[in-house]
Design a protein around this motif. Structure first.
Motif, PDB file in Angstrom:
ATOM      1  N   MET A   1     101.634  12.144 -31.457  1.00 33.59           N
ATOM      2  CA  MET A   1     100.976  11.398 -32.505  1.00 33.59           C
ATOM      3  C   MET A   1     101.976  10.660 -33.355  1.00 33.59           C
ATOM      4  N   ARG A   2     103.208  10.947 -33.128  1.00 33.26           N
ATOM      5  CA  ARG A   2     104.123  10.281 -34.018  1.00 33.26           C
ATOM      6  C   ARG A   2     104.160   8.817 -33.701  1.00 33.26           C
ATOM      7  N   PRO A   3     104.185   8.153 -34.700  1.00 36.05           N
ATOM      8  CA  PRO A   3     104.186   6.734 -34.789  1.00 36.05           C
ATOM      9  C   PRO A   3     105.323   6.101 -34.038  1.00 36.05           C
ATOM     10  N   GLN A   4     105.030   5.354 -33.047  1.00 35.27           N
ATOM     11  CA  GLN A   4     106.062   4.507 -32.510  1.00 35.27           C
ATOM     12  C   GLN A   4     105.569   3.118 -32.789  1.00 35.27           C
ATOM     13  N   ALA A   6     104.972   0.507 -31.044  1.00 39.25           N
ATOM     14  CA  ALA A   6     103.897  -0.045 -30.233  1.00 39.25           C
ATOM     15  C   ALA A   6     102.573   0.541 -30.672  1.00 39.25           C
ATOM     16  N   ARG A   7     102.524   1.869 -30.838  1.00 42.64           N
ATOM     17  CA  ARG A   7     101.299   2.552 -31.238  1.00 42.64           C
ATOM     18  C   ARG A   7     100.867   2.056 -32.603  1.00 42.64           C
ATOM     19  N   ALA A   8     101.854   1.968 -33.500  1.00 42.58           N
ATOM     20  CA  ALA A   8     101.527   1.571 -34.868  1.00 42.58           C
ATOM     21  C   ALA A   8     100.902   0.188 -34.873  1.00 42.58           C
ATOM     22  N   GLN A   9     101.472  -0.700 -34.080  1.00 39.42           N
ATOM     23  CA  GLN A   9     100.949  -2.064 -34.080  1.00 39.42           C
ATOM     24  C   GLN A   9      99.533  -2.090 -33.536  1.00 39.42           C
ATOM     25  N   ALA A 155      94.826   0.809 -40.878  1.00 38.35           N
ATOM     26  CA  ALA A 155      94.305   2.178 -40.912  1.00 38.35           C
ATOM     27  C   ALA A 155      95.003   3.028 -39.855  1.00 38.35           C
ATOM     28  N   ARG A 156      95.123   4.318 -40.132  1.00 34.30           N
ATOM     29  CA  ARG A 156      95.740   5.259 -39.181  1.00 34.30           C
ATOM     30  C   ARG A 156      94.855   6.497 -39.077  1.00 34.30           C
ATOM     31  N   ALA A 157      94.928   7.162 -37.911  1.00 34.19           N
ATOM     32  CA  ALA A 157      94.107   8.357 -37.680  1.00 34.19           C
ATOM     33  C   ALA A 157      94.820   9.621 -38.176  1.00 34.19           C
ATOM     34  N   TYR A 158      94.067  10.529 -38.766  1.00 30.71           N
ATOM     35  CA  TYR A 158      94.601  11.843 -39.164  1.00 30.71           C
ATOM     36  C   TYR A 158      93.575  12.911 -38.788  1.00 30.71           C
ATOM     37  N   THR A 159      94.083  14.028 -38.248  1.00 24.25           N
ATOM     38  CA  THR A 159      93.221  15.096 -37.729  1.00 24.25           C
ATOM     39  C   THR A 159      92.793  16.032 -38.846  1.00 24.25           C
ATOM     40  N   LEU A 160      91.540  16.404 -38.832  1.00 22.08           N
ATOM     41  CA  LEU A 160      91.035  17.335 -39.851  1.00 22.08           C
ATOM     42  C   LEU A 160      91.578  18.739 -39.606  1.00 22.08           C
ATOM     43  N   PHE A 174      93.842  17.705 -44.647  1.00 19.06           N
ATOM     44  CA  PHE A 174      94.705  17.117 -43.612  1.00 19.06           C
ATOM     45  C   PHE A 174      96.152  17.551 -43.830  1.00 19.06           C
ATOM     46  N   LEU A 175      96.849  17.708 -42.723  1.00 26.15           N
ATOM     47  CA  LEU A 175      98.301  17.925 -42.788  1.00 26.15           C
ATOM     48  C   LEU A 175      98.932  16.580 -42.459  1.00 26.15           C
ATOM     49  N   ILE A 176      99.618  15.996 -43.423  1.00 26.32           N
ATOM     50  CA  ILE A 176     100.161  14.643 -43.203  1.00 26.32           C
ATOM     51  C   ILE A 176     101.666  14.618 -43.437  1.00 26.32           C
ATOM     52  N   ARG A 177     102.357  14.128 -42.399  1.00 24.99           N
ATOM     53  CA  ARG A 177     103.815  14.003 -42.534  1.00 24.99           C
ATOM     54  C   ARG A 177     104.156  12.625 -43.056  1.00 24.99           C
ATOM     55  N   LYS A 178     105.097  12.584 -43.981  1.00 27.72           N
ATOM     56  CA  LYS A 178     105.576  11.296 -44.502  1.00 27.72           C
ATOM     57  C   LYS A 178     106.626  10.769 -43.528  1.00 27.72           C
ATOM     58  N   GLU A 179     106.239   9.733 -42.780  1.00 28.36           N
ATOM     59  CA  GLU A 179     107.186   9.143 -41.825  1.00 28.36           C
ATOM     60  C   GLU A 179     108.139   8.222 -42.562  1.00 28.36           C
ATOM     61  N   ARG A 180     109.408   8.255 -42.167  1.00 31.67           N
ATOM     62  CA  ARG A 180     110.362   7.359 -42.824  1.00 31.67           C
ATOM     63  C   ARG A 180     109.971   5.919 -42.491  1.00 31.67           C
ATOM     64  N   GLY A 181     109.727   5.133 -43.525  1.00 29.52           N
ATOM     65  CA  GLY A 181     109.327   3.739 -43.311  1.00 29.52           C
ATOM     66  C   GLY A 181     107.881   3.591 -42.862  1.00 29.52           C
ATOM     67  N   GLY A 182     107.140   4.678 -42.839  1.00 31.81           N
ATOM     68  CA  GLY A 182     105.739   4.637 -42.381  1.00 31.81           C
ATOM     69  C   GLY A 182     104.836   4.022 -43.447  1.00 31.81           C
ATOM     70  N   GLU A 183     104.029   3.044 -43.050  1.00 35.98           N
ATOM     71  CA  GLU A 183     103.199   2.311 -44.022  1.00 35.98           C
ATOM     72  C   GLU A 183     102.086   3.185 -44.603  1.00 35.98           C
ATOM     73  N   VAL A 184     101.281   3.785 -43.730  1.00 40.51           N
ATOM     74  CA  VAL A 184     100.119   4.518 -44.242  1.00 40.51           C
ATOM     75  C   VAL A 184     100.516   5.909 -44.756  1.00 40.51           C
ATOM     76  N   SER A 185     101.352   6.624 -44.000  1.00 34.50           N
ATOM     77  CA  SER A 185     101.747   7.967 -44.458  1.00 34.50           C
ATOM     78  C   SER A 185     102.556   7.850 -45.759  1.00 34.50           C
ATOM     79  N   GLY A 186     103.404   6.819 -45.863  1.00 33.12           N
ATOM     80  CA  GLY A 186     104.188   6.610 -47.089  1.00 33.12           C
ATOM     81  C   GLY A 186     103.271   6.321 -48.270  1.00 33.12           C
ATOM     82  N   ALA A 204      85.585  11.915 -32.431  1.00 34.64           N
ATOM     83  CA  ALA A 204      85.849  13.095 -31.599  1.00 34.64           C
ATOM     84  C   ALA A 204      86.983  12.752 -30.646  1.00 34.64           C
ATOM     85  N   GLU A 205      88.133  13.405 -30.819  1.00 31.31           N
ATOM     86  CA  GLU A 205      89.274  13.136 -29.928  1.00 31.31           C
ATOM     87  C   GLU A 205      89.071  13.842 -28.587  1.00 31.31           C
ATOM     88  N   TYR A 206      88.373  14.994 -28.636  1.00 32.85           N
ATOM     89  CA  TYR A 206      88.094  15.760 -27.419  1.00 32.85           C
ATOM     90  C   TYR A 206      86.979  16.742 -27.747  1.00 32.85           C
TER      91      TYR A 206
HETATM   92  C1  FAD Z   1      94.226  10.810 -33.054  1.00 33.80           C
HETATM   93  C2  FAD Z   1      95.425  10.876 -33.975  1.00 33.80           C
HETATM   94  C3  FAD Z   1      95.522  11.890 -34.895  1.00 33.80           C
HETATM   95  C4  FAD Z   1      96.620  11.951 -35.766  1.00 33.80           C
HETATM   96  N1  FAD Z   1      96.705  12.976 -36.663  1.00 33.80           N
HETATM   97  C5  FAD Z   1      97.757  13.054 -37.503  1.00 33.80           C
HETATM   98  C6  FAD Z   1      97.842  14.129 -38.462  1.00 33.80           C
HETATM   99  O1  FAD Z   1      96.976  14.999 -38.554  1.00 33.80           O
HETATM  100  N2  FAD Z   1      98.917  14.134 -39.294  1.00 33.80           N
HETATM  101  C7  FAD Z   1      99.910  13.184 -39.234  1.00 33.80           C
HETATM  102  O2  FAD Z   1     100.856  13.249 -40.034  1.00 33.80           O
HETATM  103  N3  FAD Z   1      99.849  12.164 -38.321  1.00 33.80           N
HETATM  104  C8  FAD Z   1      98.797  12.078 -37.482  1.00 33.80           C
HETATM  105  N4  FAD Z   1      98.709  11.025 -36.589  1.00 33.80           N
HETATM  106  C9  FAD Z   1      99.725   9.950 -36.648  1.00 33.80           C
HETATM  107  C10 FAD Z   1      99.260   8.903 -37.684  1.00 33.80           C
HETATM  108  O3  FAD Z   1      98.081   8.280 -37.225  1.00 33.80           O
HETATM  109  C11 FAD Z   1     100.264   7.778 -37.926  1.00 33.80           C
HETATM  110  O4  FAD Z   1     100.644   7.239 -36.696  1.00 33.80           O
HETATM  111  C12 FAD Z   1     101.513   8.253 -38.682  1.00 33.80           C
HETATM  112  O5  FAD Z   1     101.174   8.797 -39.939  1.00 33.80           O
HETATM  113  C13 FAD Z   1     102.476   7.074 -38.916  1.00 33.80           C
HETATM  114  O6  FAD Z   1     101.786   6.024 -39.509  1.00 33.80           O
HETATM  115  P1  FAD Z   1     102.494   5.131 -40.635  1.00 33.80           P
HETATM  116  O7  FAD Z   1     101.575   4.001 -40.936  1.00 33.80           O
HETATM  117  O8  FAD Z   1     102.935   5.980 -41.759  1.00 33.80           O
HETATM  118  O9  FAD Z   1     103.781   4.636 -39.905  1.00 33.80           O
HETATM  119  P2  FAD Z   1     104.035   3.168 -39.271  1.00 33.80           P
HETATM  120  O10 FAD Z   1     104.106   2.141 -40.328  1.00 33.80           O
HETATM  121  O11 FAD Z   1     103.068   2.997 -38.180  1.00 33.80           O
HETATM  122  O12 FAD Z   1     105.479   3.360 -38.727  1.00 33.80           O
HETATM  123  C14 FAD Z   1     105.720   4.337 -37.745  1.00 33.80           C
HETATM  124  C15 FAD Z   1     107.212   4.497 -37.536  1.00 33.80           C
HETATM  125  O13 FAD Z   1     107.716   3.327 -36.929  1.00 33.80           O
HETATM  126  C16 FAD Z   1     108.760   2.819 -37.717  1.00 33.80           C
HETATM  127  N5  FAD Z   1     108.626   1.364 -37.719  1.00 33.80           N
HETATM  128  C17 FAD Z   1     107.596   0.631 -38.188  1.00 33.80           C
HETATM  129  N6  FAD Z   1     107.808  -0.668 -37.996  1.00 33.80           N
HETATM  130  C18 FAD Z   1     109.018  -0.774 -37.383  1.00 33.80           C
HETATM  131  C19 FAD Z   1     109.804  -1.837 -36.894  1.00 33.80           C
HETATM  132  N7  FAD Z   1     109.401  -3.116 -37.007  1.00 33.80           N
HETATM  133  N8  FAD Z   1     110.998  -1.554 -36.315  1.00 33.80           N
HETATM  134  C20 FAD Z   1     111.420  -0.284 -36.186  1.00 33.80           C
HETATM  135  N9  FAD Z   1     110.727   0.775 -36.610  1.00 33.80           N
HETATM  136  C21 FAD Z   1     109.549   0.531 -37.197  1.00 33.80           C
HETATM  137  C22 FAD Z   1     108.602   3.378 -39.103  1.00 33.80           C
HETATM  138  O14 FAD Z   1     109.846   3.494 -39.752  1.00 33.80           O
HETATM  139  C23 FAD Z   1     107.986   4.718 -38.823  1.00 33.80           C
HETATM  140  O15 FAD Z   1     108.946   5.714 -38.644  1.00 33.80           O
HETATM  141  C24 FAD Z   1      97.635  10.960 -35.702  1.00 33.80           C
HETATM  142  C25 FAD Z   1      97.529   9.938 -34.753  1.00 33.80           C
HETATM  143  C26 FAD Z   1      96.442   9.886 -33.906  1.00 33.80           C
HETATM  144  C27 FAD Z   1      96.349   8.771 -32.901  1.00 33.80           C
END
Ligand code: FAD
Length: 397
Positions: A1-4, A6-9, A155-160, A174-186, A204-206
């Motif tokens: 589930m960690r944000p990469q 491609a997934r994020a976009q 918008a981003r998905a988070y599991t209950l 919800f358990l939410i991790r703050k991703e470094r540079g993450g838009e929604v988690s931040g 429903a994921e499954y």
């Molecule tokens: C079904 C499902 C359930 C989920 N449940 C949970 C949950 O319960 N708890 C949870 O914490 N997460 C969960 N996730 C993950 C969550 O949806 C997000 O993907 C996560 O929080 C990151 O989103 P963000 O917007 O914070 O990060 P984003 O902005 O999407 O960034 C993700 C990462 O990519 C990096 N990044 C962004 N843009 C660039 C760029 N241009 N170049 C290089 N690096 C870049 C960022 O620094 C960051 O580390 C779930 C995902 C899914 C699909």
């Protein structure tokens, strides 16, 4: 589930289409209004013409327009009334946006570690929350919702997390991790208690089948949330073995493994598995005794409650990269074939879940795929594809 990226976009692009703010028309309007102000054209009113019956045509046109306007206003008023009623009164109407997002308030925030927190959400005063029962599969479903980042309209998905005893029916956690540079988690981690957030779902994921034999969860980081939901749903009816990998001990403080000794690395237990979190070469494994002495983290405490509810049919093992106890070479088939409870239903379905950051899922089971704008399971790849899993279903979450 960690944000990469491609997934994020991809996640961002789907919802953003329907969430895009309507700033452009406003700008256009402002431009015209300003232009009109500067126009010094004299205004000319022609004499009012008569219609065939000798009536003032402008007056009859005016009464027609008035009639239509009253009709439109009445229809609009009725639809607003219906919308309010459907959402439980005045507060309810305000809580659901046109895009289906429902307003909640952050009622509590509990830090689990330096990067993770449990968020508790309650519907805004008088409003109705999302209808959890609406997810396909009801209580047997592993459910998530979408959180909106209003400034970026993504918008981003988070599991209950499964409900705790005494938790209000309309409360979400919800358990939410703050991703470094993450838009929604931040954004979510920057919000104070009491702030408003918008969520949409559930999805429903499954859906767990009616008859489950054994469940093995390979969970990385926040991938533990779906494991908690699944373990809760089948507690007492199936064997559940959770293998939870974290980078640091702080995320699973006080967790003591049931079948793997803290002093033994995974490599001593199994052969052929490896963790993408791994930081090989680090020394200093903590002992079981030291682990037990530490205060228990909130997720560890919840896992222990599930173990009690599972009446001996739930086992949890913890792996911490920083303690050199990361998942690496193991004989997975041992785990898949072994049965730790004599009650395991031989006729029930055996499911192996892989849940966590994208890299974690890719490594174990191959990447998920995208088809027609939707994320799908994709073929089994990674480490698990090379093992003899027999009749086990592998599910990527
Ligand atoms: C079904 C499902 C359930 C989920 N449940 C949970 C949950 O319960 N708890 C949870 O914490 N997460 C969960 N996730 C993950 C969550 O949806 C997000 O993907 C996560 O929080 C990151 O989103 P963000 O917007 O914070 O990060 P984003 O902005 O999407 O960034 C993700 C990462 O990519 C990096 N990044 C962004 N843009 C660039 C760029 N241009 N170049 C290089 N690096 C870049 C960022 O620094 C960051 O580390 C779930 C995902 C899914 C699909």
């Amino acid at each position: 589930m960690r944000p990469q990226v491609a997934r994020a976009q991809k996640l961002a692009s789907a919802p953003s289409r329907c969430l895009r703010p309507t700033t452009a028309p406003k700008r256009a309007f402002a431009h015209t209004a300003r232009a009109r102000q500067h126009q010094q054209v004299p205004h000319y009113e022609p004499p009012s013409p008569k219609d065939s019956k000798g009536n003032d045509a402008r007056l009859s046109r005016f009464s027609k327009i008035l009639g239509v306007s009253i009709g439109v206003a009445a229809a609009f008023g009725y639809s607003v009334y219906k919308h309010k009623k459907a959402n439980g009164g005045a507060g309810g109407a305000a809580s659901v946006g046109e895009d289906g997002f429902v307003k909640y308030r952050i009622a509590g925030r509990e830090e689990v570690s330096s990067t993770c927190a449990i968020f508790t959400l309650r519907p805004i005063a008088g409003g109705k929350g999302v209808d959890l029962a609406a997810a396909e599969g009801g209580e047997r479903a592993i459910r998530s919702v979408l959180f909106k980042q209003p400034q970026l309209q993504i918008a981003r998905a988070y599991t209950l997390l499964p409900p705790e005893p005494g938790q209000a029916a309309d409360e979400l956690r919800f358990l939410i991790r703050k991703e470094r540079g993450g838009e929604v988690s931040g954004y979510l981690h920057r919000l104070e208690a009491g702030a408003e957030v918008e969520v949409r779902g559930p999805n429903a994921e499954y859906v767990l089948p009616e008859r489950v034999g054994k469940v093995v969860f390979l969970a990385g980081g926040t991938g533990i949330a779906p494991a908690l939901q699944a373990a809760k749903a089948v507690a007492g009816e199936a064997d559940v073995h959770v293998l939870w990998a974290n980078r640091r001990r702080e995320d699973c403080e006080g967790g003591k493994s049931d079948t793997v000794s803290a002093g033994a690395s995974w490599s001593e237990m199994f052969a052929g598995w490896w963790s993408p979190f791994s930081t090989p070469g680090k020394e200093g494994k903590a002992t079981d005794a030291a682990m037990v002495a530490r205060p228990k983290g909130e997720i560890v405490r919840r896992l222990e409650v599930l173990k009690r509810e599972g009446a001996g049919r739930v086992a949890v093992d913890y792996f911490v990269d920083d303690e050199d106890a990361f998942i690496r070479p193991i004989d997975a088939t041992t785990l898949v074939r072994a049965s730790f409870s004599p009650e395991a239903k031989p006729e029930g379905k055996n499911i192996m879940f892989v849940s966590g950051p994208d890299g974690f899922i890719k490594l174990w089971a191959g990447p998920k795929d995208w088809q027609n704008g939707k994320e799908v399971q994709g073929p089994l790849g990674g480490v698990l594809s090379k093992l003899d899993l027999r009749d086990w279903e592998v599910v990527k979450l």
